[in-house]
Scaffold this motif. Structure first.
Motif, PDB file in Angstrom:
ATOM      1  N   GLN A  62      39.985  40.779  40.681  1.00  0.00           N
ATOM      2  CA  GLN A  62      41.033  41.553  40.044  1.00  0.00           C
ATOM      3  C   GLN A  62      41.282  41.129  38.604  1.00  0.00           C
ATOM      4  OE1 GLN A  62      44.484  41.185  42.497  1.00  0.00           O
ATOM      5  NE2 GLN A  62      43.799  42.711  43.952  1.00  0.00           N
ATOM      6  N   THR A  63      40.296  40.557  37.948  1.00  0.00           N
ATOM      7  CA  THR A  63      40.501  40.126  36.583  1.00  0.00           C
ATOM      8  C   THR A  63      40.759  41.329  35.689  1.00  0.00           C
ATOM      9  OG1 THR A  63      38.121  40.184  36.219  1.00  0.00           O
ATOM     10  CG2 THR A  63      39.099  38.047  36.755  1.00  0.00           C
ATOM     11  N   CYS A  64      41.540  41.100  34.686  1.00  0.00           N
ATOM     12  CA  CYS A  64      41.858  42.158  33.732  1.00  0.00           C
ATOM     13  C   CYS A  64      40.646  42.417  32.847  1.00  0.00           C
ATOM     14  CB  CYS A  64      43.046  41.750  32.887  1.00  0.00           C
ATOM     15  SG  CYS A  64      44.544  41.506  33.840  1.00  0.00           S
ATOM     16  N   HIS A  65      40.808  43.363  31.966  1.00  0.00           N
ATOM     17  CA  HIS A  65      39.724  43.706  31.049  1.00  0.00           C
ATOM     18  C   HIS A  65      39.373  42.504  30.183  1.00  0.00           C
ATOM     19  CE1 HIS A  65      37.280  45.934  28.252  1.00  0.00           C
ATOM     20  NE2 HIS A  65      38.015  45.459  27.262  1.00  0.00           N
ATOM     21  N   ILE A  66      38.104  42.227  30.074  1.00  0.00           N
ATOM     22  CA  ILE A  66      37.630  41.128  29.237  1.00  0.00           C
ATOM     23  C   ILE A  66      37.067  41.732  27.961  1.00  0.00           C
ATOM     24  CG2 ILE A  66      36.032  39.196  29.054  1.00  0.00           C
ATOM     25  CD1 ILE A  66      36.119  38.993  32.083  1.00  0.00           C
ATOM     26  N   LYS A  67      37.549  41.246  26.834  1.00  0.00           N
ATOM     27  CA  LYS A  67      37.096  41.784  25.553  1.00  0.00           C
ATOM     28  C   LYS A  67      35.621  41.456  25.347  1.00  0.00           C
ATOM     29  CE  LYS A  67      40.076  39.663  22.964  1.00  0.00           C
ATOM     30  NZ  LYS A  67      40.881  39.236  21.809  1.00  0.00           N
ATOM     31  N   ASN A  68      34.969  42.282  24.538  1.00  0.00           N
ATOM     32  CA  ASN A  68      33.542  42.083  24.280  1.00  0.00           C
ATOM     33  C   ASN A  68      33.283  40.747  23.612  1.00  0.00           C
ATOM     34  OD1 ASN A  68      32.750  44.462  25.425  1.00  0.00           O
ATOM     35  ND2 ASN A  68      32.895  45.625  23.523  1.00  0.00           N
ATOM     36  N   SER A  69      34.196  40.311  22.720  1.00  0.00           N
ATOM     37  CA  SER A  69      34.002  39.024  22.052  1.00  0.00           C
ATOM     38  C   SER A  69      34.049  37.887  23.075  1.00  0.00           C
ATOM     39  CB  SER A  69      35.073  38.817  20.980  1.00  0.00           C
ATOM     40  OG  SER A  69      36.367  38.845  21.559  1.00  0.00           O
ATOM     41  N   GLU A  70      34.947  37.996  24.067  1.00  0.00           N
ATOM     42  CA  GLU A  70      35.014  36.971  25.111  1.00  0.00           C
ATOM     43  C   GLU A  70      33.759  36.996  25.973  1.00  0.00           C
ATOM     44  OE1 GLU A  70      38.580  37.203  27.410  1.00  0.00           O
ATOM     45  OE2 GLU A  70      39.845  37.377  25.639  1.00  0.00           O
ATOM     46  N   LYS A  71      33.247  38.191  26.239  1.00  0.00           N
ATOM     47  CA  LYS A  71      32.010  38.306  27.019  1.00  0.00           C
ATOM     48  C   LYS A  71      30.857  37.634  26.288  1.00  0.00           C
ATOM     49  CE  LYS A  71      33.038  42.642  29.386  1.00  0.00           C
ATOM     50  NZ  LYS A  71      32.638  44.052  29.533  1.00  0.00           N
ATOM     51  N   ARG A  72      30.792  37.834  24.961  1.00  0.00           N
ATOM     52  CA  ARG A  72      29.720  37.219  24.178  1.00  0.00           C
ATOM     53  C   ARG A  72      29.830  35.695  24.213  1.00  0.00           C
ATOM     54  NH1 ARG A  72      30.632  41.609  20.560  1.00  0.00           N
ATOM     55  NH2 ARG A  72      32.073  40.314  19.354  1.00  0.00           N
ATOM     56  N   LYS A  77      27.769  30.530  26.238  1.00  0.00           N
ATOM     57  CA  LYS A  77      27.963  29.264  26.940  1.00  0.00           C
ATOM     58  C   LYS A  77      27.055  29.168  28.163  1.00  0.00           C
ATOM     59  CE  LYS A  77      32.698  28.243  25.592  1.00  0.00           C
ATOM     60  NZ  LYS A  77      34.080  28.048  26.059  1.00  0.00           N
ATOM     61  N   ASN A  78      26.934  30.265  28.910  1.00  0.00           N
ATOM     62  CA  ASN A  78      26.052  30.261  30.084  1.00  0.00           C
ATOM     63  C   ASN A  78      24.606  30.037  29.680  1.00  0.00           C
ATOM     64  OD1 ASN A  78      28.087  30.629  31.955  1.00  0.00           O
ATOM     65  ND2 ASN A  78      27.931  32.859  31.908  1.00  0.00           N
ATOM     66  N   LEU A  79      24.186  30.664  28.572  1.00  0.00           N
ATOM     67  CA  LEU A  79      22.814  30.488  28.097  1.00  0.00           C
ATOM     68  C   LEU A  79      22.561  29.041  27.685  1.00  0.00           C
ATOM     69  CD1 LEU A  79      20.101  31.789  27.371  1.00  0.00           C
ATOM     70  CD2 LEU A  79      21.035  32.237  25.097  1.00  0.00           C
ATOM     71  N   LYS A  82      22.230  26.911  30.724  1.00  0.00           N
ATOM     72  CA  LYS A  82      20.940  27.137  31.373  1.00  0.00           C
ATOM     73  C   LYS A  82      19.815  26.415  30.631  1.00  0.00           C
ATOM     74  CE  LYS A  82      17.963  30.980  32.741  1.00  0.00           C
ATOM     75  NZ  LYS A  82      17.784  32.434  32.713  1.00  0.00           N
ATOM     76  N   ILE A  83      19.831  26.477  29.303  1.00  0.00           N
ATOM     77  CA  ILE A  83      18.796  25.821  28.505  1.00  0.00           C
ATOM     78  C   ILE A  83      18.855  24.306  28.682  1.00  0.00           C
ATOM     79  CG2 ILE A  83      18.063  25.347  26.129  1.00  0.00           C
ATOM     80  CD1 ILE A  83      18.807  28.250  25.482  1.00  0.00           C
ATOM     81  N   ARG A  84      20.083  23.742  28.665  1.00  0.00           N
ATOM     82  CA  ARG A  84      20.229  22.297  28.873  1.00  0.00           C
ATOM     83  C   ARG A  84      19.691  21.886  30.235  1.00  0.00           C
ATOM     84  NH1 ARG A  84      25.390  22.718  26.530  1.00  0.00           N
ATOM     85  NH2 ARG A  84      26.316  22.804  28.601  1.00  0.00           N
ATOM     86  N   SER A  85      19.984  22.692  31.241  1.00  0.00           N
ATOM     87  CA  SER A  85      19.518  22.386  32.590  1.00  0.00           C
ATOM     88  C   SER A  85      17.995  22.420  32.661  1.00  0.00           C
ATOM     89  CB  SER A  85      20.125  23.384  33.580  1.00  0.00           C
ATOM     90  OG  SER A  85      19.591  23.207  34.850  1.00  0.00           O
ATOM     91  N   GLN A  86      17.393  23.420  32.026  1.00  0.00           N
ATOM     92  CA  GLN A  86      15.931  23.512  32.028  1.00  0.00           C
ATOM     93  C   GLN A  86      15.295  22.348  31.283  1.00  0.00           C
ATOM     94  OE1 GLN A  86      15.269  27.399  30.353  1.00  0.00           O
ATOM     95  NE2 GLN A  86      15.515  28.446  32.323  1.00  0.00           N
TER      96      GLN A  86
END
Length: 103
Positions: A62-72, A77-79, A82-86
């Motif tokens: 039920q999260t509210c709308h996430i702005k595109n800047s927050e998505k980026r 951060k996820n990328l 992932k790179i650090r883990s690899q």
């Protein structure tokens, strides 16, 4: 012969479906209301939901709308994670190969 086998097969399917429905009804959280005390039952239900993690799952959905800047930012951060883990996995693999080879 074929008809009797088909009847047996269809009857076993029906019994499996009813068993599956009964299993699904048994899943979930159940709370008994004692002495018509709904407040106590609701408190117990909330506690069980919190302990089982259902409440957390509902909040995530039920999260509210996430702005595109927050998505980026989150994607970046996820990328990076992932790179650090690899990289770490590659380094560990190199170390293990060296140990196995006896170098």
């Amino acid at each position: 012969m074929i008809q009797s086998a088909a009847k047996r097969w269809s009857s076993s399917l029906v019994s499996l479906k009813t068993a599956n429905c009964q299993l699904q009804q048994r899943r979930g959280i159940r709370v008994k209301v004692l002495n018509n005390n709904l407040d106590q039952a609701l408190a117990l239900l909330q506690r069980k939901m919190r302990d089982s993690g259902i409440e957390r799952m509902i909040k995530v959905e039920q999260t509210c709308h996430i702005k595109n800047s927050e998505k980026r930012v989150l994607a970046k951060k996820n990328l990076e994670r992932k790179i650090r883990s690899q990289d770490l996995a590659r380094k560990l693999k190199a170390i293990l190969v060296q140990k196995v080879r006896g170098l």
